[in-house]
Structure formats: structure tokens, C-alpha cells
Design a protein around this motif. Structure first.
Motif, PDB file in Angstrom:
ATOM      1  N   THR A  48       0.902  -1.273  -0.123  1.00  0.00           N
ATOM      2  CA  THR A  48       0.053   0.095  -0.016  1.00  0.00           C
ATOM      3  C   THR A  48       0.769   1.210  -0.109  1.00  0.00           C
ATOM      4  OG1 THR A  48      -1.662  -1.247   1.447  1.00  0.00           O
ATOM      5  CG2 THR A  48      -1.891   1.097   1.145  1.00  0.00           C
ATOM      6  N   TYR A  49       0.665   2.149  -1.196  1.00  0.00           N
ATOM      7  CA  TYR A  49       1.740   3.265  -1.215  1.00  0.00           C
ATOM      8  C   TYR A  49       0.756   4.379  -1.411  1.00  0.00           C
ATOM      9  CZ  TYR A  49       5.878   0.443  -1.755  1.00  0.00           C
ATOM     10  OH  TYR A  49       6.898  -0.468  -1.473  1.00  0.00           O
ATOM     11  N   ASP A  50      -0.394   4.315  -0.993  1.00  0.00           N
ATOM     12  CA  ASP A  50      -1.276   5.652  -1.272  1.00  0.00           C
ATOM     13  C   ASP A  50      -0.975   6.773  -0.295  1.00  0.00           C
ATOM     14  OD1 ASP A  50      -2.693   4.035  -2.714  1.00  0.00           O
ATOM     15  OD2 ASP A  50      -4.192   3.491  -1.308  1.00  0.00           O
ATOM     16  N   GLU A  51      -0.889   7.863  -0.792  1.00  0.00           N
ATOM     17  CA  GLU A  51      -0.497   9.254  -0.354  1.00  0.00           C
ATOM     18  C   GLU A  51      -1.426   9.499   0.828  1.00  0.00           C
ATOM     19  OE1 GLU A  51       0.025  14.138  -1.280  1.00  0.00           O
ATOM     20  OE2 GLU A  51       0.382  12.400  -2.959  1.00  0.00           O
ATOM     21  N   LYS A  52      -2.873   8.972   0.593  1.00  0.00           N
ATOM     22  CA  LYS A  52      -3.595   9.300   1.741  1.00  0.00           C
ATOM     23  C   LYS A  52      -4.441   8.127   2.126  1.00  0.00           C
ATOM     24  CE  LYS A  52      -7.500  10.912  -1.268  1.00  0.00           C
ATOM     25  NZ  LYS A  52      -8.434  12.159  -1.353  1.00  0.00           N
ATOM     26  N   SER A  53      -4.862   7.650   3.403  1.00  0.00           N
ATOM     27  CA  SER A  53      -5.498   6.770   3.641  1.00  0.00           C
ATOM     28  C   SER A  53      -6.988   7.054   4.487  1.00  0.00           C
ATOM     29  CB  SER A  53      -4.637   5.814   4.482  1.00  0.00           C
ATOM     30  OG  SER A  53      -4.055   6.260   5.506  1.00  0.00           O
ATOM     31  N   PRO A  54      -7.937   6.377   4.411  1.00  0.00           N
ATOM     32  CA  PRO A  54      -8.964   6.478   5.104  1.00  0.00           C
ATOM     33  C   PRO A  54      -9.223   6.321   6.698  1.00  0.00           C
ATOM     34  CG  PRO A  54      -9.414   4.586   3.981  1.00  0.00           C
ATOM     35  CD  PRO A  54      -8.028   5.219   3.489  1.00  0.00           C
ATOM     36  N   ILE A  55      -9.770   7.352   7.320  1.00  0.00           N
ATOM     37  CA  ILE A  55      -9.881   7.182   8.791  1.00  0.00           C
ATOM     38  C   ILE A  55     -10.874   6.113   9.129  1.00  0.00           C
ATOM     39  CG2 ILE A  55     -10.319   8.273  11.270  1.00  0.00           C
ATOM     40  CD1 ILE A  55      -8.622  10.458  10.229  1.00  0.00           C
ATOM     41  N   GLU A  56     -10.916   5.012   9.500  1.00  0.00           N
ATOM     42  CA  GLU A  56     -11.685   4.137   9.744  1.00  0.00           C
ATOM     43  C   GLU A  56     -13.077   4.739  10.658  1.00  0.00           C
ATOM     44  OE1 GLU A  56     -13.905   0.454   9.690  1.00  0.00           O
ATOM     45  OE2 GLU A  56     -12.239   1.196   8.293  1.00  0.00           O
ATOM     46  N   GLY A  57     -14.336   4.839   9.995  1.00  0.00           N
ATOM     47  CA  GLY A  57     -15.336   5.193  11.167  1.00  0.00           C
ATOM     48  C   GLY A  57     -15.580   6.576  10.985  1.00  0.00           C
ATOM     49  N   SER A  58     -14.920   7.267   9.811  1.00  0.00           N
ATOM     50  CA  SER A  58     -15.378   8.605   9.524  1.00  0.00           C
ATOM     51  C   SER A  58     -15.102   8.852   7.981  1.00  0.00           C
ATOM     52  CB  SER A  58     -14.002   9.507  10.338  1.00  0.00           C
ATOM     53  OG  SER A  58     -12.911   9.641   9.542  1.00  0.00           O
ATOM     54  N   SER A  59     -15.625  10.086   7.632  1.00  0.00           N
ATOM     55  CA  SER A  59     -15.415  10.526   6.424  1.00  0.00           C
ATOM     56  C   SER A  59     -13.888  11.168   5.900  1.00  0.00           C
ATOM     57  CB  SER A  59     -16.435  11.270   5.724  1.00  0.00           C
ATOM     58  OG  SER A  59     -16.470  12.652   6.613  1.00  0.00           O
ATOM     59  N   CYS A  60     -12.985  11.182   7.022  1.00  0.00           N
ATOM     60  CA  CYS A  60     -11.977  11.937   6.983  1.00  0.00           C
ATOM     61  C   CYS A  60     -10.922  11.011   6.348  1.00  0.00           C
ATOM     62  CB  CYS A  60     -11.337  12.706   8.019  1.00  0.00           C
ATOM     63  SG  CYS A  60     -12.555  13.747   8.805  1.00  0.00           S
ATOM     64  N   ILE A  80      -4.872  15.883   8.471  1.00  0.00           N
ATOM     65  CA  ILE A  80      -6.199  15.002   8.186  1.00  0.00           C
ATOM     66  C   ILE A  80      -6.962  16.063   7.336  1.00  0.00           C
ATOM     67  CG2 ILE A  80      -8.190  14.756   9.864  1.00  0.00           C
ATOM     68  CD1 ILE A  80      -6.395  14.411  12.098  1.00  0.00           C
ATOM     69  N   LEU A  81      -7.551  15.148   6.370  1.00  0.00           N
ATOM     70  CA  LEU A  81      -8.471  15.966   5.274  1.00  0.00           C
ATOM     71  C   LEU A  81      -9.698  15.623   5.625  1.00  0.00           C
ATOM     72  CD1 LEU A  81      -6.266  14.601   2.262  1.00  0.00           C
ATOM     73  CD2 LEU A  81      -5.882  16.738   3.589  1.00  0.00           C
ATOM     74  N   ASP A  82     -10.899  16.488   5.126  1.00  0.00           N
ATOM     75  CA  ASP A  82     -12.270  16.187   5.112  1.00  0.00           C
ATOM     76  C   ASP A  82     -12.448  15.383   3.897  1.00  0.00           C
ATOM     77  OD1 ASP A  82     -12.232  17.814   2.627  1.00  0.00           O
ATOM     78  OD2 ASP A  82     -13.232  19.652   4.037  1.00  0.00           O
ATOM     79  N   GLU A  83     -13.775  15.117   3.594  1.00  0.00           N
ATOM     80  CA  GLU A  83     -14.201  14.321   2.595  1.00  0.00           C
ATOM     81  C   GLU A  83     -14.014  14.714   1.292  1.00  0.00           C
ATOM     82  OE1 GLU A  83     -18.859  15.839   3.255  1.00  0.00           O
ATOM     83  OE2 GLU A  83     -18.300  13.686   3.173  1.00  0.00           O
ATOM     84  N   ASN A  84     -13.877  15.937   1.313  1.00  0.00           N
ATOM     85  CA  ASN A  84     -13.509  16.672  -0.096  1.00  0.00           C
ATOM     86  C   ASN A  84     -12.027  17.027  -0.394  1.00  0.00           C
ATOM     87  OD1 ASN A  84     -16.441  16.981  -0.486  1.00  0.00           O
ATOM     88  ND2 ASN A  84     -16.431  19.093   0.906  1.00  0.00           N
ATOM     89  N   GLY A  85     -11.143  16.535   0.555  1.00  0.00           N
ATOM     90  CA  GLY A  85      -9.897  16.562   0.302  1.00  0.00           C
ATOM     91  C   GLY A  85      -9.079  17.918   0.921  1.00  0.00           C
ATOM     92  N   SER A  86      -9.792  18.591   1.665  1.00  0.00           N
ATOM     93  CA  SER A  86      -9.288  19.815   2.215  1.00  0.00           C
ATOM     94  C   SER A  86      -8.725  19.534   3.578  1.00  0.00           C
ATOM     95  CB  SER A  86     -10.374  21.005   2.422  1.00  0.00           C
ATOM     96  OG  SER A  86     -11.308  21.354   0.901  1.00  0.00           O
ATOM     97  N   VAL A  87      -7.755  20.292   3.647  1.00  0.00           N
ATOM     98  CA  VAL A  87      -6.887  19.928   5.075  1.00  0.00           C
ATOM     99  C   VAL A  87      -7.577  20.624   6.074  1.00  0.00           C
ATOM    100  CG1 VAL A  87      -4.884  20.419   6.201  1.00  0.00           C
ATOM    101  CG2 VAL A  87      -4.704  20.219   3.851  1.00  0.00           C
ATOM    102  N   LEU A  88      -7.946  19.742   7.193  1.00  0.00           N
ATOM    103  CA  LEU A  88      -8.610  20.236   8.392  1.00  0.00           C
ATOM    104  C   LEU A  88      -7.535  20.591   9.327  1.00  0.00           C
ATOM    105  CD1 LEU A  88     -11.572  17.606   8.670  1.00  0.00           C
ATOM    106  CD2 LEU A  88     -11.756  20.079   7.946  1.00  0.00           C
ATOM    107  N   TYR A  89      -6.563  19.635   9.492  1.00  0.00           N
ATOM    108  CA  TYR A  89      -5.509  19.798  10.591  1.00  0.00           C
ATOM    109  C   TYR A  89      -4.210  19.480  10.150  1.00  0.00           C
ATOM    110  CZ  TYR A  89      -9.836  19.506  13.046  1.00  0.00           C
ATOM    111  OH  TYR A  89     -11.311  19.903  13.701  1.00  0.00           O
TER     112      TYR A  89
END
Length: 267
Positions: A48-60, A80-89
Motif C-alpha cells: 500500500t503506497y497511497d498518499e492518503k488513507s481513510p480514517i476508519e469510522g469517519s469520512s476523513c 487530516i483531510l475532510d471528505e472533499n480533500g481539504s486540509v482540516l488539521y
């Protein structure tokens, strides 16, 4: 006839040497691989080499990015990104290319950033885990509620309340001082650290093997431990990647262990 026999022996020797050279190019050859599988079906393994990975149990999502001083420190930042790919934190210098996250309750999320050293793989090869950063983050405001590290080959599995569970491979019997001191073998085990007393390792479950259970993997080309995580429950399945017919290969389950992660169910 004699000349043909000599040539054949020479060819066989060359083939053996070539195979050994190929194996020597990958020091992880033959090592046991890990795979983590979540209730949603999302998984993480050494490929697994994905640049981003889902947070289990959320849309982030979790995302890694090279730090500004990466060329000097080799550090990664974590976003930490939101479901649209925007940076939250954003959290500088605590990320890695192998990160996992899972929501526990009320938006509180455990994040593990693993630092592996296995060549040719993005981690998840037994014996090649250098250390891990564990963070408990409140997704509502990004506050870090807890942060600490886990040591070499402490493979983070899951969390339950204030406990974080780890899998550690067993250790073969060894000797010191030219055999004068014998160190007994240790079976593979699961233990937990508690956020209230992180320095202490608490025994939780001991497996019936040191390096691997009594299974037949002679037809396989890769042995893999699959960690199936569900609420308060863990299945540890030993599998072997083997041919099932003339064309198809599959991970065949050889042995599985069902383990409750409820605090009062430890052995």
C-alpha cells in the motif's frame, strides 16, 4: 558424454548462484508479511503506497507530506483531510508513509504513524518496524489528547478505551557469553499499553508458537498474518499465498485465532 555432464553441472551451479544472488538483493525475502483489515473492508499491507488513507469510522483521511526540512531530517508532516480533500488539521514531523487511523467514540481518533525500514516494501514486514508514533486526536477541533511512541517491532493493532494493543513476534532461544547463559525462547504475544501508564507493557494474550504455528506453507511463496479488526474483537489469521489451480493463486487460511479485546477477557 562426460563433457555434456560437466556442462550440465556447471549450468545448474550457475542457476543456483543466480537464484541466491536474487534472494540476496532482497533481505526481506521469506519474511512474514502483515496485513490489517478493518470492518469497512479497507486494508493496509506492505504494497500500500497511497498518499492518503481513510480514517476508519469517519469520512476523513490521513495524508503524509514531506516536511520542509525533509532532506536533512527525513521527517514527514501529517494532515487530516475532510471528505472533499481539504486540509482540516496539520501536524508537523509526526507523519510517515504508513499511517492508520480509527475513530473510537465521540470523534476521538487513534492514529498510528509507523516507521519501517524494510527495503522494497512500504512496511508491514516482520522484524523491520523501527518505531511508531501513537496519537489520540479529537476530530472536532484537532486537539491532540495523547501522544507517545511504541518501540521496535511493537506492531499496533487496535485501541479500546485507554488501551492500545500490540502484536510482538516471538524470539528464538539464544545464548550469551559463549553459551554460558541461555536465554529461553519467548512465544509471540499481544500486550497492551495504557495511556494512564504508557511505560508499562501488560501481558494480554500469548500464542502457542514462537515464530509461526504448526502449519504447512511448503506450497506457498508468501506467508502473511492477517489481523481482522472488529469492535472489541480480533482475528489473527495465518495465510499462505498458494496456487489453487493452474492459473489462480490465493491466500489460503492455515490457522486462525479469535481474541476478545474486552479488558476483562485477557489470559
Amino acid at each position: 558424454m562426460k563433457r555434456k555432464a560437466v556442462c550440465r553441472i556447471f549450468s545448474l551451479c550457475c542457476a543456483v548462484i543466480f537464484a541466491l544472488m536474487l534472494t540476496g538483493c532482497d533481505p526481506t525475502a521469506g519474511a512474514i508479511k502483515y496485513e490489517v483489515i478493518y470492518p469497512s473492508g479497507d486494508n493496509r499491507d506492505c504494497y500500500t503506497y497511497d498518499e492518503k488513507s481513510p480514517i476508519e469510522g469517519s469520512s476523513c483521511y490521513l495524508q503524509w507530506e514531506k516536511a520542509d526540512d525533509y532532506k536533512k531530517t527525513y521527517d514527514y508532516d501529517m494532515h487530516i483531510l475532510d471528505e472533499n480533500g481539504s486540509v482540516l488539521y496539520s501536524y508537523p514531523d509526526v507523519g510517515s508513509k504508513a499511517m492508520r487511523g480509527s475513530v473510537q467514540e465521540e470523534g476521538k481518533t487513534w492514529v498510528c504513524a509507523e516507521h519501517w525500514t524494510a527495503p522494497h516494501h512500504n512496511g508491514y514486514v516482520e522484524g523491520w518496524l523501527e518505531e511508531s508514533d501513537l496519537l489520540l486526536i479529537d476530530l472536532s477541533d484537532g486537539e491532540i489528547l495523547f501522544q507517545d511512541k511504541a518501540g521496535e517491532n511493537e506492531f499496533y493493532i487496535a485501541s479500546n478505551e485507554t488501551r492500545c494493543y500490540f502484536y510482538v513476534p516471538g524470539k528464538e532461544e539464544s545464548e550469551k557469553l559463549f553459551g554460558l547463559i541461555k536465554i529461553p525462547a519467548e512465544n509471540a504475544a499481544i500486550y497492551y499499553r495504557d495511556t494512564l501508564d504508557w511505560t508499562q507493557k501488560h501481558a494480554f494474550y500469548t500464542f502457542d508458537y514462537v515464530t509461526e504455528p504448526d502449519i504447512d506453507t511448503s506450497d506457498g511463496v508468501e506467508t502473511r498474518i492477517r489481523f481482522y479488526i472488529s469492535e472489541n474483537q480480533l482475528q489473527v489469521a495465518w495465510t499462505s499465498y498458494e496456487p489453487v489451480d493452474n492459473e489462480n493463486w490465493e491466500y489460503l487460511e492455515k490457522k486462525a485465532y479469535e481474541i476478545s479485546l474486552t479488558p476483562n477477557d485477557s489470559e
